[in-house]
Design a protein around this motif. Sequence first.
Motif, PDB file in Angstrom:
ATOM      1  N   ASP A 177       0.861  -1.185   0.000  1.00  0.00           N
ATOM      2  CA  ASP A 177       0.000   0.000   0.000  1.00  0.00           C
ATOM      3  C   ASP A 177       0.898   1.235   0.000  1.00  0.00           C
ATOM      4  N   ILE A 178       1.920   1.212   0.879  1.00  0.00           N
ATOM      5  CA  ILE A 178       2.919   2.278   0.892  1.00  0.00           C
ATOM      6  C   ILE A 178       4.287   1.609   0.758  1.00  0.00           C
ATOM      7  N   ASP A 179       5.306   2.388   0.441  1.00  0.00           N
ATOM      8  CA  ASP A 179       6.639   1.793   0.327  1.00  0.00           C
ATOM      9  C   ASP A 179       7.468   2.141   1.557  1.00  0.00           C
ATOM     10  N   SER A 180       8.696   1.631   1.600  1.00  0.00           N
ATOM     11  CA  SER A 180       9.490   1.763   2.829  1.00  0.00           C
ATOM     12  C   SER A 180       9.768   3.227   3.176  1.00  0.00           C
ATOM     13  N   ILE A 181       9.972   4.053   2.172  1.00  0.00           N
ATOM     14  CA  ILE A 181      10.256   5.473   2.445  1.00  0.00           C
ATOM     15  C   ILE A 181       9.008   6.167   3.003  1.00  0.00           C
ATOM     16  N   GLN A 182       7.869   5.833   2.451  1.00  0.00           N
ATOM     17  CA  GLN A 182       6.609   6.399   2.963  1.00  0.00           C
ATOM     18  C   GLN A 182       6.304   5.877   4.374  1.00  0.00           C
ATOM     19  N   LEU A 183       6.727   4.633   4.649  1.00  0.00           N
ATOM     20  CA  LEU A 183       6.549   4.070   6.000  1.00  0.00           C
ATOM     21  C   LEU A 183       7.397   4.854   7.010  1.00  0.00           C
ATOM     22  N   ILE A 184       8.635   5.158   6.616  1.00  0.00           N
ATOM     23  CA  ILE A 184       9.502   5.946   7.506  1.00  0.00           C
ATOM     24  C   ILE A 184       8.819   7.287   7.830  1.00  0.00           C
ATOM     25  N   GLN A 185       8.323   7.930   6.777  1.00  0.00           N
ATOM     26  CA  GLN A 185       7.627   9.221   6.961  1.00  0.00           C
ATOM     27  C   GLN A 185       6.462   9.083   7.928  1.00  0.00           C
ATOM     28  N   MET A 186       5.705   8.012   7.748  1.00  0.00           N
ATOM     29  CA  MET A 186       4.513   7.811   8.569  1.00  0.00           C
ATOM     30  C   MET A 186       4.893   7.632  10.049  1.00  0.00           C
ATOM     31  N   VAL A 187       5.919   6.823  10.310  1.00  0.00           N
ATOM     32  CA  VAL A 187       6.324   6.562  11.703  1.00  0.00           C
ATOM     33  C   VAL A 187       6.860   7.848  12.337  1.00  0.00           C
ATOM     34  N   LYS A 188       7.565   8.637  11.524  1.00  0.00           N
ATOM     35  CA  LYS A 188       8.100   9.907  12.033  1.00  0.00           C
ATOM     36  C   LYS A 188       6.970  10.892  12.347  1.00  0.00           C
TER      37      LYS A 188
END
Lengths: 323, 230
Positions: free
Chosen positions: A127-138
């Motif tokens: 659904d999202i990629d690893s870079i977008q996941l980092i953004q989300m957690v931040k």
Amino acid sequence: MDMKSGSNLEKMLAAGHFAVTAELGPPKSADAKAVSKKCRYLKGIVEAANITDNQTAIVRMSSIAGGVLALKRGVEPVVQMTCRDRNRLAMQSDILGAHALGVRNLLCLSGDHQKFGNHPTAKNVFDIDSIQLIQMVKEMRDDRLFMCGEEIRNTPKAPIVEPRMFIGAAANPFADPFAFRVVRLAKKVEAGADFIQTQCIYDMDRFREWMRQVVDRGLHERTAILAGVTPLKSAGMARYMRDNVPGLSVPDSVVERIAGAKKGSDEGIAFCVEQIEELKEMEGIAGVHLMAIEWEQKVEQILEATGLLPRPKVEADEAPEEG
Amino acid sequence: MIVAERKPLDEIQQSLEGCKSVLVAGCGTCVTVCMAGGEKEVGVLASMLRMRAKMDGTELDIREATVQRQCDREYVEQLAELGEECDAILSMGCGVGVNYATEVLKTVRVIPALNTRFYGANVDEGVWSERCGGCGECIVASTEGICPIARCSKSILNGPCGGSQDGTCEVDPEIACVWQLIYDRMDSLGRLDKLEEILAPKDWSKGRDGGPGTTSREDAAAIDRGEASE
């Protein structure tokens, strides 16, 4: 100093110590004892251990559950989370749960394709990629918001209780296009990666060249780079890594060295020790990520030989709250 | 075009169990071009089914018809007369054709003979390859005309992942790493700096927002009603 997550790993890096992380693969069963056994090998000699998330797309005990078991047995977990198996709802809910259970380090990954695993007919998510996941957690940690923009609170009057993770990401200097690898790292740093663990290094020349680019861009000052190493158990393993593992570079000279030795496993450990010695001196390297795959019992020996034991102590924190 | 492949004969035969008469219905558009379900393929499949029936000693009356499009009412209705005389229509249209024939013809069973694969282009003689994922909100302005949704094994918007090697995807050395293609294209256009930007999470609701996707055009409806258009 204000900590982002307060994890042991974060504190060690903040204190400027050369950090050591390891890897702890959860069992392909519900056997909690398997986690305990590996914890006995790692407790007190590494800052944290990565708990893999269905690695190589093979179903295993969940990384959060494995991480909580590790935490109870005195090993701080770096919970790995892949984009393959969860959408943005499941990820955020798991991150809330992981924090509530005491997890403070999260490594954000794309995840191996399901084709490699034991359920190749599964539907992947991405659904999202690893870079977008980092953004989300931040954003969850620093802006205290869900991805949709809502505040992380149970009701409008309830307090905001955001998950506070020390955010990790992977980098593979051995994948292509080589010139773009440092750019992709820069994107992960921009997205919010506090630390990076690299793919395991066998091709030190290429790694050195990549690190030169990293330092040129000043990325080592914005994130902590932990260099990945995996001791080779045998010439067979070296050949397998060279020929079958995508995104890995194993020079023939390394295979020959292990193959030519009297005892391959001893030579594999000697080579790993030499690598760590070199990495300790390399500009921009903040620590080492020692992935002794199903060989956790050797971690202590390797760290002992590289003078990385005993581990320095950082100010102890009260245990994370549970429940 | 929509690219499809014929199902294995055994599977088709199994799905026709109990039918004594079948209309094999081709479609003259996409599946004709990709050589899966046009008039010629209807002829081949009909012959094979007749032969199988003969070998098995079963009674099976096979008829053939190919219409211009199975996704337009006026053409699908052409199948009504022949189809209604049969126990089932074996559609060699794409999945759209099977669904629409079911909807329009109502009383006849419609059975699929094809597996609908993707939206693709004819990239070589006899080779079709996926180029669009039909996601509902095209993002290829950001990737210089190359779609990572359809063409990356992980649909990654900020690639390439760590499995890209020598221009190929980790999933299969026969698959081109689309992010290598995007990188090379950006490089040749002098636009590599664009790849430093992080692409935002995708709004999947544009393609999968609950129920079937629907689009309408008032101007087309007006023409149908015989009203003058601008």
